[in-house]
Design an enzyme around this catalytic site. Sequence first.
Site, short mmCIF file in Angstrom:
data_model
loop_
_atom_site.label_atom_id
_atom_site.label_comp_id
_atom_site.label_asym_id
_atom_site.label_seq_id
_atom_site.Cartn_x
_atom_site.Cartn_y
_atom_site.Cartn_z
N ARG A 1 0.86 -1.18 0.00
CA ARG A 1 0.00 0.00 0.00
C ARG A 1 0.90 1.23 0.00
O ARG A 1 0.81 2.08 0.87
CB ARG A 1 -0.91 0.01 1.23
CG ARG A 1 -2.01 -1.04 1.22
CD ARG A 1 -2.77 -1.02 2.52
NE ARG A 1 -3.93 -1.88 2.52
CZ ARG A 1 -4.48 -2.41 3.60
NH1 ARG A 1 -3.95 -2.13 4.79
NH2 ARG A 1 -5.53 -3.18 3.53
N GLN B 1 6.78 -4.72 4.20
CA GLN B 1 6.78 -6.15 3.91
C GLN B 1 6.27 -6.47 2.51
O GLN B 1 5.98 -7.62 2.21
CB GLN B 1 5.92 -6.88 4.96
CG GLN B 1 6.39 -6.64 6.38
CD GLN B 1 5.61 -7.45 7.40
OE1 GLN B 1 6.20 -8.22 8.14
NE2 GLN B 1 4.30 -7.27 7.45
N ASN C 1 7.14 -10.76 4.16
CA ASN C 1 5.84 -10.53 4.75
C ASN C 1 5.55 -11.52 5.89
O ASN C 1 5.39 -12.72 5.66
CB ASN C 1 4.75 -10.65 3.68
CG ASN C 1 3.38 -10.28 4.22
OD1 ASN C 1 3.25 -9.59 5.23
ND2 ASN C 1 2.34 -10.71 3.52
N ASP D 1 -1.56 2.10 11.56
CA ASP D 1 -1.82 1.44 10.28
C ASP D 1 -1.35 2.30 9.12
O ASP D 1 -1.29 3.53 9.21
CB ASP D 1 -3.31 1.15 10.13
CG ASP D 1 -3.70 -0.22 10.67
OD1 ASP D 1 -2.80 -0.99 11.04
OD2 ASP D 1 -4.91 -0.51 10.72
N ASP E 1 -2.88 2.59 6.14
CA ASP E 1 -3.93 3.07 5.23
C ASP E 1 -4.98 3.93 5.93
O ASP E 1 -6.09 4.10 5.42
CB ASP E 1 -4.61 1.89 4.55
CG ASP E 1 -5.27 0.93 5.54
OD1 ASP E 1 -4.93 0.98 6.74
OD2 ASP E 1 -6.11 0.12 5.12
N ASP F 1 -4.05 -8.05 18.19
CA ASP F 1 -4.28 -6.95 19.12
C ASP F 1 -5.14 -7.38 20.30
O ASP F 1 -4.88 -6.99 21.45
CB ASP F 1 -4.91 -5.75 18.39
CG ASP F 1 -6.08 -6.11 17.49
OD1 ASP F 1 -6.51 -7.29 17.49
OD2 ASP F 1 -6.58 -5.21 16.78
N HIS G 1 -10.38 5.07 9.51
CA HIS G 1 -9.97 3.78 8.97
C HIS G 1 -11.12 3.26 8.11
O HIS G 1 -12.29 3.58 8.36
CB HIS G 1 -9.69 2.82 10.13
CG HIS G 1 -9.13 1.49 9.74
ND1 HIS G 1 -9.92 0.47 9.22
CD2 HIS G 1 -7.87 0.98 9.81
CE1 HIS G 1 -9.16 -0.59 8.98
NE2 HIS G 1 -7.92 -0.31 9.32
#
Length: 625
Positions: A176, A205, A234, A263, A265, A377, A401
């Site tokens: 991304r 990754q 990855n 994150d 994105d 998480d 998000h």
Amino acid sequence: MTDVAARSTTRPERPAGEAARLVVARGLFAGPLPEVPEDLYAEVLRGRAERGRRHLRVAADSHVGTNTYFGRFPASYWQRWTTAREVRFEARIRGAGRVLLRASDTNGVPRTLAVHDAGTDEVRLSAPLDRYLDGGGLWVEVVTADDELLVHDARWTVAAPATDRGTSVVVCTHNRADDCVATLRALTAEPDVVGLLDAVVVVDQGTDRIDTRDGFADVAERLGGRFQYLPQPNLGGSGGFTRGLYEVVEHGGRPDVDVLFMDDDIRCEPEVVVRLAAFGRCVAHPTIVGAQMLNLLHPTQVLAGAEYARLEDLSNGHVVPGAVGESDVTAFFPDGTKNVQDRRVDAGYTGWWSCLIPAELVRRAGYPLPLFFQWDDVEYCYRARAHGVATVTLPGAGVWHADFPWKDWDDWHRYFNLRNAMITSALHSPFPARHVAAVLGDLLARYLLAMNYGLAATLIRAVDDFLAGPAVLDDGGVAAVAAVRGLRAGHGETVAHPITDAPGMGPTDMEIVRRGPEPTRTHAVMAKRAVQQLLGRTPFHAGLVGAGEADWWHVSLFDRVAVTDAGQGGVRVRRRDPAVLRSLGREGARVLWRLAREGSAAAERWRAAAPALTAADNWRRLFGV
């Protein structure tokens, strides 16, 4: 006005002899980007106002308040979790008018604590943090009469704690590149935010690397020696975030440090760094501090004020009672109160879209599990609680998000969701094996009846791998990704198609068929649908079902049906196949019978292996360092 705000970077001077103050929130009146609604920061209650990022110009005969998502100070959370005993609102002003410091209680009932009438160019309004244990917040209101009033350079401060702590950001990314660079540019766009950071570590990754993008050099220049870019194979989200955590904790050079996961994105609100870092510096005991998630497509909606998991039911994402949940935080209730988080609630876990982890936790409880992703998480927060470290999801600290309801459930990710839920349940609950098998049996039946054959096969593989034990994590989950994708490739309904090119479905085959009411006698209806599917007695030959109506009791009425993907980009075509239904049903019964009989022993193996799986040595092996 804008030129005045641009020059207003000098903070109000402290009176001689006053102790140092820590900025715990900046007074912001608009978002970092034009598409962010201004009502999340300040609301015009009467008249007119100009809302800028760092300034507010209130026109004559107007009234503006910051009893908003980003405008409030979460007094209850500061009283409960930190050592701060007083907070101060500070700002510079110019013009005529009145600034009021307002407060609420647990039920959202407002009161005025202090008033400043314009006459000097500085405002200092203080409030003791002594009446908010169960709930309540603080905000300011600006009221004008015959002239306008400019407010700028605003901030909330507390007495600086005696012990300093560092803050480093870790961003994990995988193919991304554009999104990640945009997040990094937003994060580093405001110098006072950058000044709070010891380091920014980006773990890349992917094969589409972010160092190929033009904005990468700009970010590296802003951060200088504080920027660390680490490409690696990855290992999923858990492997990427843990690599950054490892580098900061093991090689960062500072024992008292908080690591802020972020994150790649998200739409980044840089203020999240200010608020999480300050809260982390002031907590009475080491604490995981999470930001809330706002929906990217619906930016005034908060996913949840706080969440918890039902470990024995393998389910997460439950909104804590009393918390804001999947609702518009700019809206008002019928009684006139604002939809804000007045009541203080406790979180079971917090997501890693933006989450502060203290280094002390790593030393007590180890690193995250190598789960690849999904539930990493959740597991880490519940493990932290077992080691005396609470989790707080902080109101007013948020990032945007991608909306969860717009993500399709029928994907290879579901393998990790199911397998890792079982692992987490084994580690942090009694793991009643028969109950867990019953929960999964109900899911399996729903998948089969809804002709989600690939999803049913995914569930079966997840249970098999849980029973296989900790060895399935030896490679950090890499082999599982390829295996599950290959498994699902044999089931055509797992592939999304453009609606104009849905295989075997012509234009007249896709008339919308609406869902009926949810059945009250679930097991009786399941049995009836199974007979209909096995004998070919389904009421509908073909049709189209929307994503929001694709429940098992409805989809199971078709021979073949196009189901809209949750992301609204296409459809997946499901076809009744009695042979596959029988085969997967038998295979599912076999593995769930094993789970009921062998699940407790498997859970013990997972518990015994957890210390080694979460040790630095195991992660060094996976990282190859």
